[in-house]
Design a protein around this motif. Structure first.
Motif, PDB file in Angstrom:
ATOM      1  N   PHE A  80      21.723  43.580  -1.703  1.00 16.25           N
ATOM      2  CA  PHE A  80      21.908  43.424  -0.268  1.00 16.25           C
ATOM      3  C   PHE A  80      20.732  44.048   0.484  1.00 16.25           C
ATOM      4  O   PHE A  80      20.139  45.025   0.036  1.00 16.25           O
ATOM      5  CB  PHE A  80      23.192  44.134   0.199  1.00 16.25           C
ATOM      6  CG  PHE A  80      24.461  43.535  -0.339  1.00 16.25           C
ATOM      7  CD1 PHE A  80      24.871  43.785  -1.638  1.00 16.25           C
ATOM      8  CD2 PHE A  80      25.239  42.718   0.463  1.00 16.25           C
ATOM      9  CE1 PHE A  80      26.032  43.216  -2.140  1.00 16.25           C
ATOM     10  CE2 PHE A  80      26.407  42.155  -0.026  1.00 16.25           C
ATOM     11  CZ  PHE A  80      26.805  42.402  -1.326  1.00 16.25           C
ATOM     12  N   SER A 124      25.025  43.059  -7.468  1.00 18.54           N
ATOM     13  CA  SER A 124      24.596  42.170  -6.396  1.00 18.54           C
ATOM     14  C   SER A 124      23.620  42.975  -5.542  1.00 18.54           C
ATOM     15  O   SER A 124      23.656  44.204  -5.531  1.00 18.54           O
ATOM     16  CB  SER A 124      25.787  41.722  -5.543  1.00 18.54           C
ATOM     17  OG  SER A 124      26.612  40.880  -6.288  1.00 18.54           O
ATOM     18  N   ASN A 128      24.811  46.617  -5.099  1.00 15.62           N
ATOM     19  CA  ASN A 128      26.251  46.882  -5.134  1.00 15.62           C
ATOM     20  C   ASN A 128      26.669  46.910  -6.591  1.00 15.62           C
ATOM     21  O   ASN A 128      26.669  45.877  -7.273  1.00 15.62           O
ATOM     22  CB  ASN A 128      27.009  45.798  -4.373  1.00 15.62           C
ATOM     23  CG  ASN A 128      28.508  46.057  -4.326  1.00 15.62           C
ATOM     24  OD1 ASN A 128      29.083  46.613  -5.254  1.00 15.62           O
ATOM     25  ND2 ASN A 128      29.140  45.647  -3.254  1.00 15.62           N
ATOM     26  N   PHE A 162      17.394  48.752   4.910  1.00 14.59           N
ATOM     27  CA  PHE A 162      17.893  49.362   3.674  1.00 14.59           C
ATOM     28  C   PHE A 162      18.161  48.287   2.633  1.00 14.59           C
ATOM     29  O   PHE A 162      18.880  47.315   2.899  1.00 14.59           O
ATOM     30  CB  PHE A 162      19.212  50.104   3.927  1.00 14.59           C
ATOM     31  CG  PHE A 162      19.078  51.350   4.753  1.00 14.59           C
ATOM     32  CD1 PHE A 162      19.296  51.304   6.120  1.00 14.59           C
ATOM     33  CD2 PHE A 162      18.758  52.556   4.164  1.00 14.59           C
ATOM     34  CE1 PHE A 162      19.191  52.454   6.887  1.00 14.59           C
ATOM     35  CE2 PHE A 162      18.648  53.712   4.917  1.00 14.59           C
ATOM     36  CZ  PHE A 162      18.863  53.662   6.285  1.00 14.59           C
ATOM     37  N   LEU A 221      24.703  43.669   8.026  1.00 11.93           N
ATOM     38  CA  LEU A 221      24.246  42.878   6.897  1.00 11.93           C
ATOM     39  C   LEU A 221      23.134  41.940   7.338  1.00 11.93           C
ATOM     40  O   LEU A 221      23.247  41.239   8.336  1.00 11.93           O
ATOM     41  CB  LEU A 221      25.404  42.051   6.340  1.00 11.93           C
ATOM     42  CG  LEU A 221      25.019  41.063   5.241  1.00 11.93           C
ATOM     43  CD1 LEU A 221      24.639  41.814   3.967  1.00 11.93           C
ATOM     44  CD2 LEU A 221      26.155  40.082   4.980  1.00 11.93           C
ATOM     45  N   TYR A 232      25.036  44.814 -13.715  1.00  9.02           N
ATOM     46  CA  TYR A 232      24.436  43.631 -13.092  1.00  9.02           C
ATOM     47  C   TYR A 232      24.885  43.612 -11.633  1.00  9.02           C
ATOM     48  O   TYR A 232      25.871  42.975 -11.284  1.00  9.02           O
ATOM     49  CB  TYR A 232      24.929  42.387 -13.840  1.00  9.02           C
ATOM     50  CG  TYR A 232      24.255  41.088 -13.479  1.00  9.02           C
ATOM     51  CD1 TYR A 232      24.597  39.920 -14.154  1.00  9.02           C
ATOM     52  CD2 TYR A 232      23.303  40.998 -12.469  1.00  9.02           C
ATOM     53  CE1 TYR A 232      23.991  38.714 -13.852  1.00  9.02           C
ATOM     54  CE2 TYR A 232      22.696  39.800 -12.148  1.00  9.02           C
ATOM     55  CZ  TYR A 232      23.037  38.658 -12.854  1.00  9.02           C
ATOM     56  OH  TYR A 232      22.446  37.454 -12.558  1.00  9.02           O
ATOM     57  N   LEU A 240      27.903  50.650  -2.884  1.00 10.28           N
ATOM     58  CA  LEU A 240      26.544  50.368  -2.437  1.00 10.28           C
ATOM     59  C   LEU A 240      25.681  51.604  -2.683  1.00 10.28           C
ATOM     60  O   LEU A 240      26.064  52.723  -2.355  1.00 10.28           O
ATOM     61  CB  LEU A 240      26.531  50.014  -0.963  1.00 10.28           C
ATOM     62  CG  LEU A 240      27.051  48.624  -0.596  1.00 10.28           C
ATOM     63  CD1 LEU A 240      27.295  48.522   0.902  1.00 10.28           C
ATOM     64  CD2 LEU A 240      26.091  47.543  -1.057  1.00 10.28           C
ATOM     65  N   TYR A 280      20.422  45.565   4.383  1.00  8.96           N
ATOM     66  CA  TYR A 280      21.070  45.904   5.641  1.00  8.96           C
ATOM     67  C   TYR A 280      20.007  46.377   6.629  1.00  8.96           C
ATOM     68  O   TYR A 280      18.972  46.912   6.235  1.00  8.96           O
ATOM     69  CB  TYR A 280      22.102  47.022   5.450  1.00  8.96           C
ATOM     70  CG  TYR A 280      23.405  46.579   4.818  1.00  8.96           C
ATOM     71  CD1 TYR A 280      23.561  46.573   3.432  1.00  8.96           C
ATOM     72  CD2 TYR A 280      24.483  46.183   5.607  1.00  8.96           C
ATOM     73  CE1 TYR A 280      24.761  46.170   2.861  1.00  8.96           C
ATOM     74  CE2 TYR A 280      25.693  45.784   5.042  1.00  8.96           C
ATOM     75  CZ  TYR A 280      25.823  45.781   3.663  1.00  8.96           C
ATOM     76  OH  TYR A 280      27.021  45.388   3.105  1.00  8.96           O
ATOM     77  N   PHE A 332      22.137  53.219  -1.722  1.00  9.68           N
ATOM     78  CA  PHE A 332      21.077  53.079  -0.728  1.00  9.68           C
ATOM     79  C   PHE A 332      19.875  53.939  -1.080  1.00  9.68           C
ATOM     80  O   PHE A 332      20.016  55.053  -1.597  1.00  9.68           O
ATOM     81  CB  PHE A 332      21.584  53.500   0.652  1.00  9.68           C
ATOM     82  CG  PHE A 332      22.582  52.557   1.255  1.00  9.68           C
ATOM     83  CD1 PHE A 332      23.944  52.725   1.052  1.00  9.68           C
ATOM     84  CD2 PHE A 332      22.155  51.502   2.047  1.00  9.68           C
ATOM     85  CE1 PHE A 332      24.862  51.857   1.621  1.00  9.68           C
ATOM     86  CE2 PHE A 332      23.068  50.624   2.616  1.00  9.68           C
ATOM     87  CZ  PHE A 332      24.420  50.806   2.395  1.00  9.68           C
ATOM     88  N   LEU A 378      25.311  49.934  10.262  1.00 12.00           N
ATOM     89  CA  LEU A 378      24.530  49.004   9.461  1.00 12.00           C
ATOM     90  C   LEU A 378      25.012  47.575   9.663  1.00 12.00           C
ATOM     91  O   LEU A 378      26.215  47.325   9.693  1.00 12.00           O
ATOM     92  CB  LEU A 378      24.658  49.366   7.982  1.00 12.00           C
ATOM     93  CG  LEU A 378      24.118  50.730   7.580  1.00 12.00           C
ATOM     94  CD1 LEU A 378      24.594  51.103   6.194  1.00 12.00           C
ATOM     95  CD2 LEU A 378      22.618  50.718   7.630  1.00 12.00           C
ATOM     96  N   GLY A 406      31.269  47.671  -6.555  1.00  6.76           N
ATOM     97  CA  GLY A 406      31.887  47.957  -5.262  1.00  6.76           C
ATOM     98  C   GLY A 406      31.245  49.103  -4.521  1.00  6.76           C
ATOM     99  O   GLY A 406      31.569  49.368  -3.360  1.00  6.76           O
ATOM    100  N   THR A 412      23.640  37.370  -5.216  1.00  6.21           N
ATOM    101  CA  THR A 412      24.614  37.878  -6.184  1.00  6.21           C
ATOM    102  C   THR A 412      24.215  37.666  -7.638  1.00  6.21           C
ATOM    103  O   THR A 412      24.855  38.231  -8.532  1.00  6.21           O
ATOM    104  CB  THR A 412      25.992  37.240  -5.951  1.00  6.21           C
ATOM    105  OG1 THR A 412      25.869  35.825  -6.087  1.00  6.21           O
ATOM    106  CG2 THR A 412      26.522  37.584  -4.571  1.00  6.21           C
ATOM    107  N   LYS A 472      22.045  38.685   1.356  1.00  7.11           N
ATOM    108  CA  LYS A 472      22.508  39.125   0.045  1.00  7.11           C
ATOM    109  C   LYS A 472      22.166  38.083  -1.016  1.00  7.11           C
ATOM    110  O   LYS A 472      21.914  36.904  -0.696  1.00  7.11           O
ATOM    111  CB  LYS A 472      24.027  39.360   0.057  1.00  7.11           C
ATOM    112  CG  LYS A 472      24.829  38.086   0.252  1.00  7.11           C
ATOM    113  CD  LYS A 472      26.344  38.373   0.387  1.00  7.11           C
ATOM    114  CE  LYS A 472      27.054  38.284  -0.906  1.00  7.11           C
ATOM    115  NZ  LYS A 472      28.547  38.295  -0.737  1.00  7.11           N
TER     116      LYS A 472
END
Lengths: 114, 110
Positions: free
Chosen positions: B34, B32, B93, B89, B46, B30, B98, B36, B100, B44, B96, B51, B49
């Motif tokens: 984001f 989060s 996450n 992009f 941010l 599951y 990411l 970018y 892409f 990059l 921890g 969650t 986001k």
């Protein structure tokens, strides 16, 4: 508040050499993640350090290694450089190493391997 | 494995046009989600986001809603500016890390 900084900005090496890239994390952040971005591609996760311990690694060979220091700054070391290692290397820092923690990126180090 | 698919670029729009950049992902857990943005020659930044499912992230006129049922996180903006020209992009996450996709290049013409 200082953001994430990386050094050097650009670097040129020859095949077979070794390189060290440096990253200073944002104030208050204890986690650093490293990514490799080849030209025209999205970044690829190399590894993450949380409180000086490796906390996850992507699909990169062991010649890619890292360190995190007590002040949470970090180094990425690459041994036996290959031509395909030419890329932008991005460092990101965050408050933690979890899925909800926002990673803030530095400007990157452009490595060229000849 | 986990992956991200974004609509292919480059996307070229006129100033004040409506923007949609599609993003779908596959993930075992599951994540989060984001967005970018990368300006030429830079790292990059941010953009926004979300969650959890049905959360809406927003920033600088950009919005995206976490759609768990369709595993999507499409980026929208009602009126783009020339200064929005960049590569975007989408990145889940997962624990921890990411993940892409290839990015979507946006070019906005005056």
């Amino acid at each position: 508040e200082t953001g994430v900084t990386q050094s050097p900005t650009h670097l040129i090496k020859t095949r077979g050499q070794q390189v060290t890239l440096r990253c200073s994390s944002q104030s208050g952040h204890n986690t650093v993640s490293w990514y490799q971005q080849a030209l025209g591609q999205g970044p690829q996760f190399i590894f993450q350090y949380y409180r000086e311990e490796e906390n996850g690694r992507g699909n990169f060979p062991p010649r890619f290694s890292g360190l995190q220091f007590p002040n949470y700054s970090s180094e990425l070391n690459v041994n036996a450089l290959e031509l395909d290692d030419s890329a932008l290397y991005l460092c990101a820092s965050s408050l933690g190493g979890g899925r909800t923690d926002t990673q803030y990126f530095g400007p990157g180090t452009r490595l060229t391997v000849l | 494995g986990d992956s991200v698919t974004q609509m292919e670029g480059p996307v070229t729009l006129s100033e004040e046009a409506f923007l949609t950049i599609n993003c779908t992902y596959t993930a075992t857990g599951y994540p989060s989600l984001f967005w970018y943005v990368q300006y030429p020659g830079e790292g990059l930044q941010l953009l926004l986001k979300a969650t959890k499912a049905d959360d809406k992230g927003s920033n600088k006129g950009f919005e995206a809603t976490y759609r768990k049922e369709t595993t999507s996180f499409h980026l929208e903006k009602g009126s783009v500016q020339v200064s929005d020209s960049a590569v975007y992009f989408c990145a889940p996450n997962q624990g921890g890390k990411l993940i892409f996709g290839q990015g979507t290049e946006l070019s906005v013409k005056p």
